[in-house]
Motif scaffolding. Sequence first.
Motif, PDB file in Angstrom:
ATOM      1  N   LYS A  12       0.857  -1.177   0.000  1.00 19.33           N
ATOM      2  CA  LYS A  12       0.000   0.000   0.000  1.00 19.33           C
ATOM      3  C   LYS A  12       0.887   1.218   0.000  1.00 19.33           C
ATOM      4  CE  LYS A  12      -3.894   2.267   0.129  1.00 19.33           C
ATOM      5  NZ  LYS A  12      -4.890   2.163  -0.960  1.00 19.33           N
ATOM      6  N   SER A  45      -2.403  -0.281  11.273  1.00 20.89           N
ATOM      7  CA  SER A  45      -3.730   0.190  10.863  1.00 20.89           C
ATOM      8  C   SER A  45      -3.964  -0.027   9.378  1.00 20.89           C
ATOM      9  CB  SER A  45      -3.905   1.669  11.221  1.00 20.89           C
ATOM     10  OG  SER A  45      -3.890   1.855  12.625  1.00 20.89           O
ATOM     11  N   THR A  46      -2.925   0.209   8.578  1.00 20.08           N
ATOM     12  CA  THR A  46      -3.037  -0.037   7.144  1.00 20.08           C
ATOM     13  C   THR A  46      -3.316  -1.508   6.879  1.00 20.08           C
ATOM     14  OG1 THR A  46      -1.517   1.779   6.643  1.00 20.08           O
ATOM     15  CG2 THR A  46      -1.830   0.108   4.930  1.00 20.08           C
ATOM     16  N   ASN A  49      -6.920  -2.408   7.865  1.00 23.79           N
ATOM     17  CA  ASN A  49      -7.894  -1.962   6.868  1.00 23.79           C
ATOM     18  C   ASN A  49      -7.903  -2.863   5.639  1.00 23.79           C
ATOM     19  OD1 ASN A  49      -8.722   0.190   8.441  1.00 23.79           O
ATOM     20  ND2 ASN A  49      -7.347   1.652   7.481  1.00 23.79           N
ATOM     21  N   GLY A  52      -9.455  -6.265   6.613  1.00 16.81           N
ATOM     22  CA  GLY A  52     -10.895  -6.125   6.794  1.00 16.81           C
ATOM     23  C   GLY A  52     -11.627  -5.649   5.567  1.00 16.81           C
ATOM     24  N   THR A  53     -10.944  -5.536   4.438  1.00 17.35           N
ATOM     25  CA  THR A  53     -11.488  -5.084   3.150  1.00 17.35           C
ATOM     26  C   THR A  53     -12.052  -3.672   3.221  1.00 17.35           C
ATOM     27  OG1 THR A  53     -13.780  -5.932   3.311  1.00 17.35           O
ATOM     28  CG2 THR A  53     -12.080  -7.496   2.601  1.00 17.35           C
ATOM     29  N   LEU A  54     -11.565  -2.890   4.184  1.00 12.28           N
ATOM     30  CA  LEU A  54     -11.955  -1.480   4.267  1.00 12.28           C
ATOM     31  C   LEU A  54     -11.136  -0.627   3.307  1.00 12.28           C
ATOM     32  CD1 LEU A  54     -12.130  -1.288   8.166  1.00 12.28           C
ATOM     33  CD2 LEU A  54     -14.074  -1.355   6.587  1.00 12.28           C
ATOM     34  N   ASP A  55     -10.033  -1.176   2.843  1.00 13.29           N
ATOM     35  CA  ASP A  55      -9.174  -0.503   1.876  1.00 13.29           C
ATOM     36  C   ASP A  55      -8.599  -1.580   0.964  1.00 13.29           C
ATOM     37  OD1 ASP A  55      -7.814   1.466   0.552  1.00 13.29           O
ATOM     38  OD2 ASP A  55      -6.408   1.925   2.174  1.00 13.29           O
ATOM     39  N   ARG A  81     -18.138  -8.090   4.264  1.00 12.38           N
ATOM     40  CA  ARG A  81     -17.864  -7.653   5.641  1.00 12.38           C
ATOM     41  C   ARG A  81     -19.029  -7.992   6.567  1.00 12.38           C
ATOM     42  NH1 ARG A  81     -15.453  -3.308   2.865  1.00 12.38           N
ATOM     43  NH2 ARG A  81     -17.343  -2.059   2.995  1.00 12.38           N
ATOM     44  N   PHE A  87     -15.819  -7.058  13.535  1.00 14.63           N
ATOM     45  CA  PHE A  87     -14.848  -6.069  14.007  1.00 14.63           C
ATOM     46  C   PHE A  87     -15.064  -5.770  15.487  1.00 14.63           C
ATOM     47  CE2 PHE A  87     -15.156  -5.285   9.453  1.00 14.63           C
ATOM     48  CZ  PHE A  87     -13.838  -5.071   9.074  1.00 14.63           C
ATOM     49  N   ASP A 166      -9.137  -4.763  17.109  1.00 22.39           N
ATOM     50  CA  ASP A 166      -8.167  -3.670  17.045  1.00 22.39           C
ATOM     51  C   ASP A 166      -7.968  -3.081  18.445  1.00 22.39           C
ATOM     52  OD1 ASP A 166      -6.463  -1.690  16.181  1.00 22.39           O
ATOM     53  OD2 ASP A 166      -8.056  -0.408  15.392  1.00 22.39           O
TER      54      ASP A 166
END
Length: 251
Positions: A12, A45-46, A49, A52-55, A81, A87, A166
């Motif tokens: 990333k 954090s990256t 994310n 968790g498929t948030l990014d 998700r 989460f 988290d």
Amino acid sequence: MTPVLAVRNACKSYPGGVGALVDATFSIGKGELVGIVGPSGSGKSTLLNIMGTLDRPTSGTVEIEGQDVSALNDWQLSALRAHHIGFVFQQFHLTDGMSAIENVTTGLLYAGVARRHRRALAVEALQRVGLGHRTGHLPHQLSGGERQRVAIARALVSDPALILADEPTGALDTANGRAVMELLRQLSADDVTIAVITHDRAVADGLPRRVEILDGRIVSDSGTPTPGPTPDDAPTLALPTSTNLTASERT
């Protein structure tokens, strides 16, 4: 056996050539309890994310139960998700005016579970985390440890493939933090797959497997990665479509 989560050569980067994650590769098998540990700014954090498929990674792949999520559109990612990832956050994120059972049922709302089934499933989840006697209590009537247990029940209630926690002990005192970690160990023993993201080495050292990240790179892994299928052999994860939810499943 197909791993629950497989991160393969994930990177990333951001404009200006900033690499927040560099060539991350690891996998998590069913029932594993894994600590992902690193100091502030290490890339945790990256990685969270992306797991968790948030990014989405700039390059590389993320697979949930064999499904390469890069092939999914935004709606399909939201569905994944809701059905396959739970989460748990440091600050609980409970709604103040809602009871414990009402907070837990919100996890079922987004998963499309029919209203008539939600309460029984929420009670079962609260019993599983030791709060069957506190279902009607509001968040301000619960201790910090109990609020985190409600949050864990909310993550559990839809029976996800993976729970991402988290800093789950970050807002708790030592005794409640230990109790929450013991609960996570018990859930793992019941075949729940959990990744704990933390900067607290003492928390990570109490887990059976530790993945250490530093400066965006995975620098150590105390466990043996779960072997996964090749891309050609990987199964396709069944996801709902926006058109195949019945009215009763939405209400």
